[in-house]
Each structure stands twice: as structure tokens, then as C-alpha cells.
Design a protein around this motif. Structure first.
Motif, PDB file in Angstrom:
ATOM      1  N   VAL A   1       5.760 -51.787  82.343  1.00  0.00           N
ATOM      2  CA  VAL A   1       5.567 -52.220  80.538  1.00  0.00           C
ATOM      3  C   VAL A   1       6.120 -53.740  80.121  1.00  0.00           C
ATOM      4  CG1 VAL A   1       6.258 -51.392  78.543  1.00  0.00           C
ATOM      5  CG2 VAL A   1       5.463 -49.460  79.576  1.00  0.00           C
ATOM      6  N   PHE A   2       5.758 -54.613  79.299  1.00  0.00           N
ATOM      7  CA  PHE A   2       6.574 -55.807  78.840  1.00  0.00           C
ATOM      8  C   PHE A   2       7.884 -54.952  77.601  1.00  0.00           C
ATOM      9  CE2 PHE A   2       2.430 -57.575  79.662  1.00  0.00           C
ATOM     10  CZ  PHE A   2       2.542 -58.431  80.604  1.00  0.00           C
ATOM     11  N   MET A   3       8.482 -56.205  77.939  1.00  0.00           N
ATOM     12  CA  MET A   3       9.334 -55.648  76.428  1.00  0.00           C
ATOM     13  C   MET A   3      10.084 -56.773  75.954  1.00  0.00           C
ATOM     14  SD  MET A   3      11.308 -53.163  78.477  1.00  0.00           S
ATOM     15  CE  MET A   3      13.306 -52.797  77.288  1.00  0.00           C
ATOM     16  N   ASP A   4      10.080 -57.339  74.562  1.00  0.00           N
ATOM     17  CA  ASP A   4      10.566 -58.543  74.790  1.00  0.00           C
ATOM     18  C   ASP A   4      12.315 -58.688  74.846  1.00  0.00           C
ATOM     19  OD1 ASP A   4      12.049 -60.893  72.886  1.00  0.00           O
ATOM     20  OD2 ASP A   4      10.517 -60.363  71.318  1.00  0.00           O
ATOM     21  N   TYR A   5      12.402 -59.296  75.448  1.00  0.00           N
ATOM     22  CA  TYR A   5      14.390 -59.630  76.232  1.00  0.00           C
ATOM     23  C   TYR A   5      15.037 -59.419  75.033  1.00  0.00           C
ATOM     24  CZ  TYR A   5      18.462 -61.143  78.246  1.00  0.00           C
ATOM     25  OH  TYR A   5      19.671 -61.038  79.025  1.00  0.00           O
ATOM     26  N   ASP A   6      15.027 -60.580  73.903  1.00  0.00           N
ATOM     27  CA  ASP A   6      15.515 -61.024  72.372  1.00  0.00           C
ATOM     28  C   ASP A   6      16.333 -59.493  72.136  1.00  0.00           C
ATOM     29  OD1 ASP A   6      16.003 -63.419  73.364  1.00  0.00           O
ATOM     30  OD2 ASP A   6      14.383 -63.823  71.932  1.00  0.00           O
ATOM     31  N   TYR A   7      15.012 -58.734  71.713  1.00  0.00           N
ATOM     32  CA  TYR A   7      15.423 -57.394  70.808  1.00  0.00           C
ATOM     33  C   TYR A   7      16.145 -56.189  71.943  1.00  0.00           C
ATOM     34  CZ  TYR A   7      13.171 -59.077  67.109  1.00  0.00           C
ATOM     35  OH  TYR A   7      12.914 -60.513  65.798  1.00  0.00           O
TER      36      TYR A   7
ATOM     37  N   GLU B   1      12.805 -50.584  65.199  1.00  0.00           N
ATOM     38  CA  GLU B   1      13.588 -51.136  65.973  1.00  0.00           C
ATOM     39  C   GLU B   1      12.988 -51.088  67.513  1.00  0.00           C
ATOM     40  OE1 GLU B   1      18.124 -51.295  63.994  1.00  0.00           O
ATOM     41  OE2 GLU B   1      17.498 -49.988  65.645  1.00  0.00           O
ATOM     42  N   GLU B   2      11.940 -50.078  67.992  1.00  0.00           N
ATOM     43  CA  GLU B   2      11.543 -49.411  68.746  1.00  0.00           C
ATOM     44  C   GLU B   2      10.283 -50.624  69.146  1.00  0.00           C
ATOM     45  OE1 GLU B   2       8.427 -46.504  70.824  1.00  0.00           O
ATOM     46  OE2 GLU B   2      10.317 -45.457  69.486  1.00  0.00           O
ATOM     47  N   SER B   3       9.618 -51.019  67.522  1.00  0.00           N
ATOM     48  CA  SER B   3       8.582 -51.442  68.141  1.00  0.00           C
ATOM     49  C   SER B   3       8.910 -53.460  67.930  1.00  0.00           C
ATOM     50  CB  SER B   3       7.832 -51.160  66.461  1.00  0.00           C
ATOM     51  OG  SER B   3       8.194 -51.902  65.689  1.00  0.00           O
ATOM     52  N   TRP B   4      10.080 -53.621  67.512  1.00  0.00           N
ATOM     53  CA  TRP B   4      10.640 -54.813  67.994  1.00  0.00           C
ATOM     54  C   TRP B   4      10.444 -54.723  69.509  1.00  0.00           C
ATOM     55  CZ3 TRP B   4      14.756 -55.096  63.639  1.00  0.00           C
ATOM     56  CH2 TRP B   4      14.274 -54.767  63.027  1.00  0.00           C
ATOM     57  N   ILE B   5      10.906 -54.041  70.466  1.00  0.00           N
ATOM     58  CA  ILE B   5      11.300 -53.742  71.571  1.00  0.00           C
ATOM     59  C   ILE B   5       9.967 -54.343  71.923  1.00  0.00           C
ATOM     60  CG2 ILE B   5      12.354 -52.412  73.364  1.00  0.00           C
ATOM     61  CD1 ILE B   5      14.404 -51.230  71.534  1.00  0.00           C
ATOM     62  N   PHE B   6       9.471 -53.228  71.754  1.00  0.00           N
ATOM     63  CA  PHE B   6       8.051 -52.859  72.762  1.00  0.00           C
ATOM     64  C   PHE B   6       6.859 -53.311  72.074  1.00  0.00           C
ATOM     65  CE2 PHE B   6      10.255 -48.819  73.913  1.00  0.00           C
ATOM     66  CZ  PHE B   6      10.327 -49.837  75.641  1.00  0.00           C
ATOM     67  N   LYS B   7       6.769 -54.161  71.364  1.00  0.00           N
ATOM     68  CA  LYS B   7       5.978 -54.644  70.281  1.00  0.00           C
ATOM     69  C   LYS B   7       4.003 -54.129  71.282  1.00  0.00           C
ATOM     70  CE  LYS B   7       7.952 -58.758  69.948  1.00  0.00           C
ATOM     71  NZ  LYS B   7       9.428 -57.899  69.548  1.00  0.00           N
ATOM     72  N   HIS B   8       4.108 -52.359  70.178  1.00  0.00           N
ATOM     73  CA  HIS B   8       3.684 -52.110  70.906  1.00  0.00           C
ATOM     74  C   HIS B   8       1.401 -52.359  71.020  1.00  0.00           C
ATOM     75  CE1 HIS B   8       5.752 -48.744  71.055  1.00  0.00           C
ATOM     76  NE2 HIS B   8       6.069 -48.594  70.535  1.00  0.00           N
ATOM     77  N   SER B   9       1.472 -53.282  69.446  1.00  0.00           N
ATOM     78  CA  SER B   9       0.136 -53.853  68.697  1.00  0.00           C
ATOM     79  C   SER B   9      -0.084 -55.120  70.021  1.00  0.00           C
ATOM     80  CB  SER B   9       0.366 -53.798  67.336  1.00  0.00           C
ATOM     81  OG  SER B   9       1.066 -54.970  67.615  1.00  0.00           O
ATOM     82  N   TRP B  10       0.790 -56.038  70.960  1.00  0.00           N
ATOM     83  CA  TRP B  10       0.168 -56.494  71.097  1.00  0.00           C
ATOM     84  C   TRP B  10      -0.083 -56.301  72.710  1.00  0.00           C
ATOM     85  CZ3 TRP B  10       4.587 -60.996  71.906  1.00  0.00           C
ATOM     86  CH2 TRP B  10       4.934 -61.892  70.929  1.00  0.00           C
ATOM     87  N   THR B  11      -1.160 -57.342  72.806  1.00  0.00           N
ATOM     88  CA  THR B  11      -1.766 -57.274  73.775  1.00  0.00           C
ATOM     89  C   THR B  11      -1.569 -58.224  75.251  1.00  0.00           C
ATOM     90  OG1 THR B  11      -3.715 -59.374  73.257  1.00  0.00           O
ATOM     91  CG2 THR B  11      -4.529 -57.211  73.044  1.00  0.00           C
ATOM     92  N   LYS B  12      -2.521 -57.514  76.334  1.00  0.00           N
ATOM     93  CA  LYS B  12      -1.444 -58.720  77.912  1.00  0.00           C
ATOM     94  C   LYS B  12      -1.314 -60.082  77.590  1.00  0.00           C
ATOM     95  CE  LYS B  12      -2.785 -60.040  82.366  1.00  0.00           C
ATOM     96  NZ  LYS B  12      -4.242 -59.700  83.524  1.00  0.00           N
TER      97      LYS B  12
ATOM     98  N   GLY C   1       7.023 -70.324  75.992  1.00  0.00           N
ATOM     99  CA  GLY C   1       8.725 -69.778  75.344  1.00  0.00           C
ATOM    100  C   GLY C   1       8.998 -69.226  73.796  1.00  0.00           C
ATOM    101  N   THR C   2       8.414 -69.029  73.552  1.00  0.00           N
ATOM    102  CA  THR C   2       8.515 -67.837  72.116  1.00  0.00           C
ATOM    103  C   THR C   2       9.079 -66.793  72.019  1.00  0.00           C
ATOM    104  OG1 THR C   2       6.916 -67.218  71.936  1.00  0.00           O
ATOM    105  CG2 THR C   2       6.956 -69.205  71.036  1.00  0.00           C
ATOM    106  N   HIS C   3       8.991 -66.270  73.452  1.00  0.00           N
ATOM    107  CA  HIS C   3       9.528 -64.584  73.158  1.00  0.00           C
ATOM    108  C   HIS C   3      10.287 -65.364  74.984  1.00  0.00           C
ATOM    109  CE1 HIS C   3       7.674 -63.997  69.561  1.00  0.00           C
ATOM    110  NE2 HIS C   3       8.315 -62.805  69.530  1.00  0.00           N
ATOM    111  N   PRO C   4      11.283 -64.408  75.491  1.00  0.00           N
ATOM    112  CA  PRO C   4      11.732 -63.993  76.800  1.00  0.00           C
ATOM    113  C   PRO C   4      11.882 -63.313  76.934  1.00  0.00           C
ATOM    114  CG  PRO C   4      13.604 -64.104  75.636  1.00  0.00           C
ATOM    115  CD  PRO C   4      12.993 -64.905  74.543  1.00  0.00           C
ATOM    116  N   VAL C   5      10.171 -62.388  78.523  1.00  0.00           N
ATOM    117  CA  VAL C   5       9.401 -61.998  78.534  1.00  0.00           C
ATOM    118  C   VAL C   5      10.767 -61.204  79.636  1.00  0.00           C
ATOM    119  CG1 VAL C   5       7.366 -60.567  78.904  1.00  0.00           C
ATOM    120  CG2 VAL C   5       7.351 -62.799  77.414  1.00  0.00           C
TER     121      VAL C   5
END
Length: 206
Positions: free
Chosen positions: A112-118, A136-147, A157-161
Motif C-alpha cells: 500500500v502507498f503512503m504519503d511520507y510527509d503525513y 488525518e488517515e486520509s492524508w496518510i493513505f489518500k484512499h482516492s488516489w490511483t496507482k 517530487g510533489t510528495h515523498p512516497v
């Protein structure tokens, strides 16, 4: 529970740093007993959300996200410091105190992908006994984001993944980087290919 999918990254790689002594044929799984105690509650929170205890990787082009992997600790001299009688004194490694880390890079990993910044939100909340909100959970996992959106973010480079997985098959590594020729020979002797000696710059604000 967040679904686990298989992601193949044609231009980006998943990077995992670990002691070279542990690079052997087979799978590795995270060991909660070796987790830093202050962070363990956040790892267990992630386990509740994901259905597995997480192993953390960085996703992207190595030049962009090497700082996330910890591989630079191979050469990090200054590890901290403290103020004694008003004077700040750095803590420095001495000869034979440096780690011997290997960096393994993979093309395909399940997880599973996560947003390192959050991710720090979960770390801080769990250490302080606070609740992590749905927002806050949605900021971390961004459930709506596709691969593809995660990959675009990593490439731009907009988000450290960050990426979490329940297990990692080390023999699937596409590339392995190590600190010196002795370690390269050691790992090649265990049956691994494409092992490279690679040093990277160390940046420190200490």
C-alpha cells in the motif's frame, strides 16, 4: 481494511535499506520485537488499518529519495549531540562503529502507498496517546488516489512516497547497492546479481 494490490513500477523502483548481513535468499518479514518502542504503537495502528504489520520502503528515483532510505548512514559521522555546560558537543562515530547497510531496489512489490510527509501525524499521535482522525488517515493513505497518481507524484517530487508491505522477497531485487567491494563479494557469494558499490553524499544539519 485497505485492499492490498500488486503494483509494477516501470520507471520507478521501491527501495529498502537493511544490514548487509541479513541479505540472504528468501523472504523477510517485519519483526515487531525489533521496532523502536516509541514508534511501535504507530506501526500497530497501521497494522489495524492495513491488515498486516508494515515493512517500509521508499518509492521513486534513487537520486530523489535516497534520504528516505537510511543508506547514507553508512558514511554518517555525526549521529547527534548534546549541550554540556552550555557547549554543544557532537556525537561522532569512530572507526569500526559505522554500519554496513545494503540498499535493495525492486520493480514490483505487494502493498500500500503512503504519503511520507503525513506519516509523522500517526507517529506523534500514537506516541502521545492521541486519536488519529479519519481526515488525518486520509492524508496518510489518500484512499482516492490511483496507482498512476501516486507514480506521478513520486516522479514530479510533489510528495515523498512511502510504501508498506507485509513481506519482501529479497531474491526479487533488481539492483543492490553496497558500501564496499568486500560487501559486494559477500552478497554475490550468496547468489545475488547486479550488486554495485555505491557511495552517496551525506547531508547533516547536526
Amino acid at each position: 481494511m485497505i485492499p492490498v494490490q500488486k503494483h509494477a513500477l516501470p520507471r520507478l523502483l521501491y527501495h529498502y535499506c537493511m544490514p548487509a548481513s541479513g541479505v540472504v535468499c528468501g523472504n523477510i518479514v517485519p519483526d515487531r520485537t525489533r521496532s523502536f518502542p516509541d514508534f511501535l504503537p504507530a506501526y500497530e495502528w497501521a497494522e489495524e488499518r492495513l491488515g498486516f504489520f508494515p515493512l517500509f520502503l521508499a518509492v521513486g528515483r534513487l537520486d530523489d529519495i535516497a534520504w528516505m532510505t537510511g543508506y547514507q548512514d553508512n558514511w554518517r559521522v555525526v549521529t547527534g549531540g548534546e549541550t554540556v555546560e552550555g557547549v554543544y558537543r557532537k556525537t561522532c562515530r569512530k572507526k569500526n562503529e559505522f554500519p554496513n547497510l545494503a540498499l535493495l531496489s525492486f520493480e514490483s512489490v505487494e502493498g500500500v502507498f503512503m504519503d511520507y510527509d503525513y506519516w509523522h501525524i500517526a507517529l506523534n499521535a500514537c506516541m502521545n496517546g492521541s486519536r488519529i482522525s479519519r481526515q488525518e488517515e486520509s492524508w496518510i493513505f489518500k484512499h482516492s488516489w490511483t496507482k498512476s497518481r501516486w507514480l506521478r507524484a513520486a516522479l514530479a517530487g510533489t510528495h515523498p512516497v512511502q510504501f508498506v508491505t507485509p513481506a519482501l522477497p529479497l531474491t526479487d531485487a533488481r539492483e543492490i547497492r553496497v558500501r564496499n567491494m568486500a560487501t559486494r563479494r559477500l552478497i554475490e557469494g550468496r547468489g545475488f546479481g547486479d550488486v554495485r558499490v555505491a557511495r552517496i553524499p551525506v547531508e547533516s544539519s547536526l
